[in-house]
Design an enzyme around this catalytic site. Structure first.
Site, PDB file in Angstrom:
ATOM      1  N   HIS A 232     -25.712 -20.418 -71.493  1.00  0.00           N
ATOM      2  CA  HIS A 232     -26.658 -19.471 -72.098  1.00  0.00           C
ATOM      3  C   HIS A 232     -27.919 -19.234 -71.263  1.00  0.00           C
ATOM      4  O   HIS A 232     -29.033 -19.208 -71.789  1.00  0.00           O
ATOM      5  CB  HIS A 232     -27.042 -19.939 -73.498  1.00  0.00           C
TER       6      HIS A 232
ATOM      7  N   HIS B 207     -27.187 -14.580 -80.725  1.00  0.00           N
ATOM      8  CA  HIS B 207     -26.587 -15.847 -81.167  1.00  0.00           C
ATOM      9  C   HIS B 207     -26.940 -16.168 -82.630  1.00  0.00           C
ATOM     10  O   HIS B 207     -27.175 -17.325 -82.974  1.00  0.00           O
ATOM     11  CB  HIS B 207     -27.050 -16.975 -80.244  1.00  0.00           C
TER      12      HIS B 207
ATOM     13  N   GLU C   6     -20.409 -13.751 -81.344  1.00  0.00           N
ATOM     14  CA  GLU C   6     -21.180 -13.412 -80.147  1.00  0.00           C
ATOM     15  C   GLU C   6     -20.378 -12.432 -79.300  1.00  0.00           C
ATOM     16  O   GLU C   6     -19.499 -12.823 -78.545  1.00  0.00           O
ATOM     17  CB  GLU C   6     -21.481 -14.683 -79.345  1.00  0.00           C
TER      18      GLU C   6
END
Length: 342
Positions: A107, A176, A307
């Site tokens: 991420h 997210h 996502e």
């Protein structure tokens, strides 16, 4: 029409800036988004009796978002999901990223897009956040100009992501948010019914990196083409949850991705996107230690994420959809979250 109101959410430590909160409101939805990480901090939806409940996990105060948390509600980037061993090469040059989820990079790194202050601009029906990610930020090449725009229309929240780069770089952004359609703070999502419009999924190794194979969902726990009740589905296939990429249509056009329904309240979420994949994550790593809004506790399986994104580790898998953005091109993807009652 949607209304937009602006207020102060809190101040960052050491005079690093003020975090603002923007409330987008229509007859059907109330959404709160902050300028730190473009985080959706609240999303209130009516049930079949007309009662509003907040259906995203998160915190009431800024302090919660400044401590370690599992990316609640945040925009993640420059590259969402995992990059194997935190390395990739472009034109023969190797780049090394921080290993923030052993043994991989996750991420966007140690201080990804979720942990920075964005510049807001209020729109008639939403809010646009922008920032410049400097060349070399978190190890990624190229200066990247980024825009994330949230707009509200009735029961639909639209999220658009745009980016332009000065050098070739991987880009893969997503939101997210952890949803629980029973209302945040509800203990689990076992009574949620889900379907995902995917004929294939990506098997992963024990560090959750795709093996490189693209497998048919037919006859597996990953066949969610017809609605399945999550709790029963976990039991039937003896699985402890999902944290996998489902392969959608590889088309830049808007296409249907997933539908989640909560029969007891009637709340329904439909997701559409221009992205080629969606990571279904069922909050397998939540363990009840985080205290959320209204004193809520968030145990394992108390939320789910959809996502929308490119496929994980695409920068190291040439046969996956293209993840590199070149100078002169524009990264432009949109995801639509459409809420209704059924």
């Amino acid at each position: 029409m949607a209304s937009v109101t602006r207020s102060v959410f809190g101040n960052l430590p050491d005079g690093a800036g003020t975090v603002e909160k923007f409330q987008l409101q229509s007859d059907l939805l109330r959404v709160e988004i902050i300028s730190l990480g473009c985080i959706i901090t609240a999303l209130e939806v009516k049930d079949r009796d007309g009662k509003f409940s907040d259906v995203v996990l998160g915190f009431s105060e800024l302090e919660g978002y400044l401590k370690k948390h599992p990316y609640f509600g945040a925009v993640v980037g420059r590259v969402a999901n995992r990059i194997a061993k935190g390395t990739f090469a472009i034109d023969g040059k190797e780049y090394k990223l921080a290993i923030n989820k052993e043994p991989n990079s996750l991420h966007g790194g140690l201080k990804g897009f979720d942990k920075v202050l964005w510049t807001p601009q209020v729109l008639p029906n939403g809010i646009q956040f922008s920032r410049i990610s400097p060349d070399g930020e978190e190890g990624y090449p190229g200066e990247l100009k980024v825009w994330v725009t949230y707009t509200l229309d009735g029961g639909q929240l639209t999220v658009n992501y745009k980016a332009q780069t000065s050098s070739t770089t991987p880009v893969n952004m997503t939101n997210h948010s952890f949803f629980n359609l029973a209302g945040q703070g509800s203990p689990n999502i076992y009574d949620h019914e889900i379907c995902i419009d995917a004929e294939a999924y990506l098997p992963v190794d024990d560090t959750l990196i795709p093996t490189g194979k693209v497998e048919s969902v037919q006859g597996t726990a990953f066949d969610l083409r017809k609605p399945m009740v999550l709790g029963k589905h976990f039991e039937k296939f003896q699985i402890s949850g999902f944290d996998h990429n489902f392969c959608l249509k590889d088309s830049q056009e808007k296409h249907f991705c997933a539908r989640v329904r909560h029969p007891p309240t009637g709340r329904t979420l439909e997701v559409y996107t221009t992205q080629p994949g969606v990571q279904l994550y069922t909050a397998n790593f939540l363990d009840g230690t985080l205290k959320g809004k209204g004193g809520a506790v968030y145990p394992k399986h108390s939320g789910f994420c959809l996502e929308t994104q490119n496929w994980p580790d695409a920068v190291n898998k040439p046969h996956f959809p293209r993840v590199l953005l070149q100078p002169g091109e524009e990264y432009n993807h949109t995801t639509w979250f459409s809420f209704s009652v059924a």
